[in-house]
Structures are given as C-alpha cells and as structure tokens.
Design a protein around this motif. Structure first.
Motif, PDB file in Angstrom:
ATOM      1  N   ILE A 324       8.494  -0.532   1.104  1.00  0.00           N
ATOM      2  CA  ILE A 324       7.184  -0.142   1.562  1.00  0.00           C
ATOM      3  C   ILE A 324       6.836  -0.875   2.952  1.00  0.00           C
ATOM      4  CG2 ILE A 324       6.187   0.151  -0.765  1.00  0.00           C
ATOM      5  CD1 ILE A 324       4.607  -2.627  -0.368  1.00  0.00           C
ATOM      6  N   ARG A 328       2.390  -2.755   4.447  1.00  0.00           N
ATOM      7  CA  ARG A 328       1.590  -2.262   3.389  1.00  0.00           C
ATOM      8  C   ARG A 328       1.512  -3.648   2.044  1.00  0.00           C
ATOM      9  NH1 ARG A 328       3.999   2.756   0.634  1.00  0.00           N
ATOM     10  NH2 ARG A 328       2.531   2.353  -0.856  1.00  0.00           N
ATOM     11  N   GLU A 331      -1.271  -5.429   3.146  1.00  0.00           N
ATOM     12  CA  GLU A 331      -2.710  -4.534   2.718  1.00  0.00           C
ATOM     13  C   GLU A 331      -2.771  -4.771   1.303  1.00  0.00           C
ATOM     14  OE1 GLU A 331      -2.373  -1.230   5.177  1.00  0.00           O
ATOM     15  OE2 GLU A 331      -2.599  -0.045   3.144  1.00  0.00           O
ATOM     16  N   MET A 332      -2.017  -4.483   0.422  1.00  0.00           N
ATOM     17  CA  MET A 332      -2.087  -4.398  -1.015  1.00  0.00           C
ATOM     18  C   MET A 332      -2.436  -5.514  -1.614  1.00  0.00           C
ATOM     19  SD  MET A 332       1.208  -1.817  -1.910  1.00  0.00           S
ATOM     20  CE  MET A 332       0.696  -1.603  -3.675  1.00  0.00           C
ATOM     21  N   HIS A 359       6.594   1.117   9.864  1.00  0.00           N
ATOM     22  CA  HIS A 359       5.993   1.461   8.783  1.00  0.00           C
ATOM     23  C   HIS A 359       4.502   1.749   9.300  1.00  0.00           C
ATOM     24  CE1 HIS A 359       9.422   0.004   6.044  1.00  0.00           C
ATOM     25  NE2 HIS A 359       8.867   0.947   5.234  1.00  0.00           N
TER      26      HIS A 359
END
Lengths: 360, 427
Positions: A324, A328, A331-332, A359
């Motif tokens: 990912i 990310r 972010e997650m 990404h």
C-alpha cells in the motif's frame, strides 16, 4: 576440621538436557515421521503422522513470569485433562498435547476456566515476546511485563481468534538494545536525552577506555572534571542510544520524563514469501506512562486494526505496507511522517526510494 | 484489586493493583499470591519485590544494579541483581536470576515442572519465567547464599546453567521433528551436540563477546535464528518439493481457484508456481527458493523434498553497536543425515568459534567482525568458497583489485568440474 564436609560440590556439566525423557509419547513415537497438519479451531493444532497416529495440541497464553502456584495449576491441568506432558513456544505460550480428540474440548474448558486464554495459533496476535523491565533488569527504561499485560488485555480477542490476515508478532523492549527482538509491531524504549554523568563515580566504577569504545558515534572522550578523571559526552554527536550506560552506570541515560517509547512496524523473522525484514519506525516520543501506557496501547490498537481491515490474506504487516505504500500507512494510522523517519545510519542511502515509483 | 488494608507490613502497590484486571493472566496477581500464600521465605521476598516494583512504576526508573555472583566451578550463568533501594525493601535486596538451560525443544513433563517449582519455593522467590529471550528458564529472585543450593538441586535433577556475559550462550531449537512435518533435520540432536561439545565456552566465559546458536527446522524460522543468532542453522532441502496433485485439487475445490491463485500462486517470491487448467500445480523447482509459503498454505498437498539438510547463516545480532544485523548465508547447503554429517556441522561450528575467539575485538559480535574485515577474508579464514547464494547480487562497486581474477576463476571451474565428477587436470 573435616575438609571433605566443606568442600563445595563440583558441578555435573550435563549441558542441554535430552528432551525425549520429557516428551509426549505420541511425539516421541512419531519423531521425524509427521505427514501434515491442520487447525480445527483457533488455539488447536492437529498433526497426523505417516503411521496414521494423530496428536492434538492445545495452545494457551501465560503471563511468562509465573509463580509456583500458576505452574502447579498448569501441571494439574496437564495431569487431569491432558497426558501429563507440555511444552512451551518461543513466545511463552504453553502447549498441551493429547492423543485422543475427545480430550480437546474438556482441556480447553479447563484452561479457560482457570484464566488461560486458548489461542495464539495461525492468523492471530500471539503472546508478546518481551524483556524483564523494572522487575529484574539493571538498565531498564520501562517495565516489560506491565506493558505486555495491558497490551494483551487489549488484544485478548485477537489472540483467541484467527481473524488477522496473517500472524502478528509483537515484541517489547525496555531499552534500545532491543532484547525483545524484531516484530510486526515492536514497542521499544527510545531515549531522548544524552546521559547525565555523575563525575564523582566514573573513575571508580567505569573502565573508561571500554566506555569510550562502546559509543557507536565516538561522542565520548576522557576528561578531567573538577580535578577527577571522568568522561564527557559531545552532546551534538550523541544519538542517545544508551550504549554507554550498561558499562558505566554513572552515565544515567534514563529519566522519568526523557525516557520515551517508540513503535516500530514491519519486522519479520520468517522467510515465507519475502525475505526476513527489520522493523521500521512508525512513531516516537510516546510517553512512558505506567501502569497502563494508554498512548502506546492506542497506537498499537490502531495499527493492528488498520492491518486487519486492509491487508490481504497471508500478507504480514511489512508486506502489507510495502504494497500500500508508506504514505497510506501513515494516513490510515493517523501517524506523522517526520524527518526522524529518514534513516541516517550506515547504509541509509539504500533505504531511500531511488526510483520513480510513487504511491498516491 | 485493593489489598486488605488491615494487614500490616504489606507494602502498598497502588500502581501494580491496576494490572490485576483484564482478561490476560496477571503476573501481579501471581506475585501477590506468593506474597500472601507462598512459603515464608517467598512471602517476605515478594512483599518487598512488589514494593520495589511499585516504586519503579511511581518513579519511572529501575532500581537494580549488577554485581558478581557465581556458583562453584562456573564463571557465568547467574544474573546478579542487588537492590538500590534495599533500605526500604530489604527482603529483596538480593534478587539474582539463575539461567538454566531447558530441554531442547522446550518439552516438559508435569512432574518436572512440579520439581522445578518445589526447588524454587525452597531456595528462591517462587517466581520462574518460561522462558527468557535468551532461551533459558529464568529462576528469578535468589539470595546470594541460596544460589549454590538451588543450583545444586537443579544440577542433580539433570539441569545445567546457561550462558551469560562474553561466552557461548544458551541455544534454542524449534519443536521440529518432534511434531512438525516441515522439519528438515533433527533440531534437538544438532542443538545438543553443538552446545554440549562447547560447554567450557559457556561456563567459563573467555570469548570476546556473546556467541549464540539457534536451530530452526525450516525457513519459517520459528526460533528467529536469522535475526538473533550468530550461528543460525536453518533446515532446507535441495531436491524437488513433494506434491500430492490430488490434494492440490482438493485444496482448489475447497478454497476456490481465485483464492488459490491469490494466496499461493501470486505470493510465490520467485514466480515458480502456476496453476494448471486441471487444478494441479506446476512447480518450477529450479526457481524455488524454499521460502515455505506454499507449503504453509497447502499443508496436505505440499511438503519439503527428501534430500534434506541445513543452511548456515552467520552474524545475526541486535542493535549494539553497529546496528541490527541479520545472519548472512555462509553455507547454502550442508547435508544433515548421518552421524558423520552432524560431526561436520560440529566441526564447522568449532571453526567459527575459534575464528571468533582469535579475531573479534572485545565486545564485538562475529557479524561486526565480518563487517570490519569483509566477507572474503572471513570465508578464507573458515575455508568456505564464495557462492552466489551468499549475495543478493554481485558487487556494484569497481573499487577492488582484480589482478588474481583468473586464478580465482580457475578455482571456481575446478570446483564445478569436481562437483560434476570430472577429473581435474592438475590432480
């Protein structure tokens, strides 16, 4: 005077004991002859020998640091509900082997009734491998058993189920030596201030050249302080690793406020699919906050949940992040990516992205 | 939970009391049980130990210091701990740990567990860890005076102290052949044979720094050998993996084609797998790197081959001093079947320990020594030929003197010829 009576006993240098004398008879009989295995339910392994014999293993979590009453209780359960033999996993789970499938359910019930969670197999969060901490270590920045107790209370459900994408191995370490080892998630002490030196004691307690040699960034040098031979630290160079503290306790690296916790992700021991990896920094500077370490527990929960929700079956934490991308991941998990995530140590250029792969 | 306030002399532990709730077994509850119901000597020691630990929780600092404690005849194996707050907590002023080597593979009978508990109730605090990160059983909390007594009893039961300090350390082996079909050698045998041969290096520390062996039966590496051992022994095989195509079909029928492709075929790190149109498996064994993934997923259909042995990786360690290192592949394959094979493994272990003893600097792990002198010098010292399996790729830097390249190439071709059973002209 009778010299014989006072003569100390000479040790019998027996070395590593032969395990066969303690091994479950079905394991002994089928040693080297196993054919396949499956997992009929979380916490239970079922192995079948080429001879057709079968053995069921029930795995349960323990507190690792066990009082004799707990040990005797585990032995009682082994005698009453299993076949009188146990083993331990590398993560301090206890395993009972039974040759009769009918014994599995009552054994699970007995373990659970006595407070030992049955699980830790397959795609679960297993017991945290950890260190000694304030209970027994001479250089600890935090406790180990206490942090682990809180985290495993939070992760109890994830231990007794197999609902993760793949196994999750968590470790904790009470100093930066990282005796707890690499993990999908590693909760480690991170010092934030250079050592505070008690110059009155250095000359008598520390072998100064050895301490100078121990520093990974050559920040320590011999010095005369107030007329006494001591050591001084170039605080601009110091990376606050604590390496000088074990050989020289007057160089105190710990402080109630300055000892912090960092969380690392994506370490992997196994060679399955991808090669083994080291864990990478996710977040630093979390407070060392006993007895519940709520800030640490919240971050671990968030990382575990993000992984659980988003990773594909059989992807380990690090493999998931590689797919990912790190932006990310941050972010997650609502974590910040900072200059401190850029490696500066030997070989660090090889950790940079030297491609146009991005990404978004 | 709150303690009975009417009981006098009990150290208050408000912080630790917080760790008695929750669903995971509580070590605090165990410590308190020793304090309240343990043998009289355990009770006193645990009351003060709890007091000191709670003090640590409040101050956020540790209060133990090291020292020197040993048993007669040995120079290591005891971890000495003296309290810095003994004036407040005198009964646990000495709280040493005995590191004791467990049976290889961590097998115990319930009788053995009881015997160990009885010894530690008599001579120690009643607190035992199964197991520490070193792989030892940690008998925690012993006075200096009782250390010898406890050791004598454990030693008479057939148990021995493990390693500490600059010495050969306690090893670990996975459950392996005892219960795992993926095992590629007899882990217990290798573990015991090597450690028991070099016990002198464990019990009388004289090495530059620690040296650890770990034994995993396959590349799943359940004892974390590559990360944590100076000398990692990892099971593998060199012929084709075994496949039962009917069981493959059953797996596909049960799990579905897409799921099988997503979780087995696509996850093969070297693209060595393909699913045939009839749901059997096409395996390119020359490209397979023995990572274990497909075998882990399809436990009934796939298994390691018959020509089994081990890989040896050298130089794994934790952070201090140069940063974390993993073991580097040094021996890609060593057959491990007959007693002679195990002796060869033992001989190579001895060569590496001797190299380490002679060449490492003080407080330097063998992985750091290899970094310092370069892999070619290490290989020459331990008499191992270079092999492409040792690297991710050949060097990218041209800064090397290659005027003896032709001689090295001749050696390579001669070795290849010998392996192919050809006669080498010079011989």
């Amino acid at each position: 005077m009778n010299d014989q009576a006072n003569k100390p006993r000479t040790p019998d240098e027996v070395g590593v004991p032969d395990p066969f004398q303690y091994m479950h008879p079905t394991l002994k009989k089928n040693f080297g002859n196993w054919d396949w295995h499956d997992r009929p339910r979380p916490g239970v392994l079922h192995h079948v020998s080429k001879s057709g014999e079968e053995v069921w293993t029930v795995r349960a979590g323990t507190q690792r640091q066990m009082d004799v009453f707990t040990i005797r209780k585990l032995a009682d359960i082994g005698d009453e509900f299993a076949d009188g033999h146990v083993r331990f996993t590398t993560r301090s789970n206890i395993e009972y082997m039974v040759a009769d499938e009918a014994k599995v359910a009552p054994l699970i019930e007995a373990l659970e009734d006595n407070g030992f969670p049955v699980g830790g197999t397959g795609a679960s969060v297993s017991m945290i491998s950890h260190t000694q901490g304030w209970l027994h270590c001479d250089i600890p920045g935090t406790d180990a058993s206490g942090v682990v107790k809180g985290l495993m209370d939070d992760l109890h459900k994830d231990f007794v189920e197999e609902k993760m994408p793949n196994r999750v191995r968590i470790t904790t370490s009470c100093c930066q030596i990282n005796c707890g080892g690499q993990g999908d998630i590693a909760v480690n002490v991170q010092y934030t201030k250079p050592p505070k030196i008690n110059h009155d004691l250095v000359a008598n307690v520390c072998e100064r050249p050895a301490v100078v040699a121990r520093c990974p960034v050559a920040a320590i040098r011999p010095a005369m302080v107030d007329g006494k031979p001591s050591l001084e630290v170039d605080e601009k160079k110091c990376v606050c690793c604590g390496a000088c503290y074990p050989p020289c306790p007057p160089m105190q690296i710990n402080g109630a406020e300055s000892t912090k916790i960092a969380i690392w992700v994506g370490g992997k021991h196994s060679n399955a699919r991808s090669k083994p990896t080291f864990h990478k920094l996710a977040v630093a500077n979390l407070p060392n906050n006993p007895p519940h370490w709520p800030e640490v527990r919240a971050v671990v929960r968030k990382i575990v949940d993000a992984y659980k929700a988003d990773a594909k079956h059989w992807e380990r934490m690090g493999e998931w992040i590689e797919r990912i991308g790190w932006n990310r991941f941050f972010e997650m998990t609502d974590l910040a990516f900072t200059k401190h995530h850029l490696d500066t140590w030997t070989g660090s250029r090889k950790t940079m992205n030297m491609s146009a792969h991005i990404h978004f | 939970m709150k303690d009975d306030a009417s009981k006098k002399d009990i150290n208050p532990t408000p912080m630790l009391d917080e760790l008695e709730g929750g669903k995971w077994p509580s070590f605090v509850t165990g410590l308190k049980r020793l304090r309240d119901e343990g043998a009289p000597n355990n009770q006193e020691m645990m009351n003060d130990l709890l007091g000191q630990l709670n003090h640590s929780y409040e101050e956020r600092l540790g209060f133990w210091k090291g020292g020197t404690v040993s048993v007669f005849g040995y120079g290591g194996g005891i971890i000495p701990r003296f309290s810095e707050v003994a004036d407040r907590f005198p009964a646990s002023k000495e709280f040493h740990t005995l590191r004791v080597m467990p049976p290889a593979g961590y097998h115990y009978s319930t009788d053995l567990l009881r015997q160990m508990a009885d010894v530690w109730e008599r001579h120690g605090s009643g607190l035992i860890a199964f197991h520490g990160q070193s792989g030892d059983i940690m008998f925690q909390g012993c006075s200096t005076e009782n250390t010898q007594k406890a050791f004598d009893e454990l030693n008479e039961m057939g148990f021995d102290l493990g390693g500490a300090g600059p010495a050969l350390r306690t090893a670990m082996s996975c459950v392996g052949s005892a219960r795992c079909e993926q095992s590629c050698y007899n882990e217990q045998k290798a573990h015991r044979q090597i450690i028991n041969k070099f016990l002198d290096e464990m019990h009388r520390p004289a090495l530059p720094y620690k040296f650890k062996f770990k034994f995993s039966g396959c590349a799943n590496d359940c004892v974390n050998a590559i990360h944590r051992a100076d000398f990692a022994v990892i099971g593998t095989w060199r012929d084709d993996m075994k496949v039962d195509q009917e069981k493959v079909k059953e797996h596909v029928a049960e799990k579905g084609r897409k799921y099988t492709i997503d979780t087995v075929i696509s996850m093969c790190p070297t693209r060595a797998l393909s699913l045939n149109d009839d749901d059997t498996l096409d395996i390119d064994n020359r490209s397979c790197v023995r990572c274990m993934h497909c075998i882990n997923v399809m436990t009934k259909a796939l298994s390691p081959g018959d020509d089994k042995g081990v890989s040896i990786m050298i130089g794994g360690k934790r952070s201090l001093k140069v940063g974390d290192l993993m073991g580097t592949m040094i021996v890609p394959f060593m057959k491990l079947d007959t007693d002679e094979d195990y002796e060869k493994l033992e001989d190579f272990a001895e060569t590496c320990i001797e190299f380490f003893a002679d060449n490492a600097l003080e407080h330097e792990r063998i992985g750091e020594t290899i970094d310092r002198i370069g892999l070619p010098a290490f290989l020459e010292a331990v008499e191992v030929d270079p092999d492409p399996n040792m690297v991710n790729h050949p060097r990218t830097s041209s800064y090397v003197r290659t005027d003896d390249f032709d001689e090295a190439a001749d050696e390579w071709f001669e070795k290849k010829a010998r392996e192919a059973g050809l006669t080498v002209s010079a011989e």
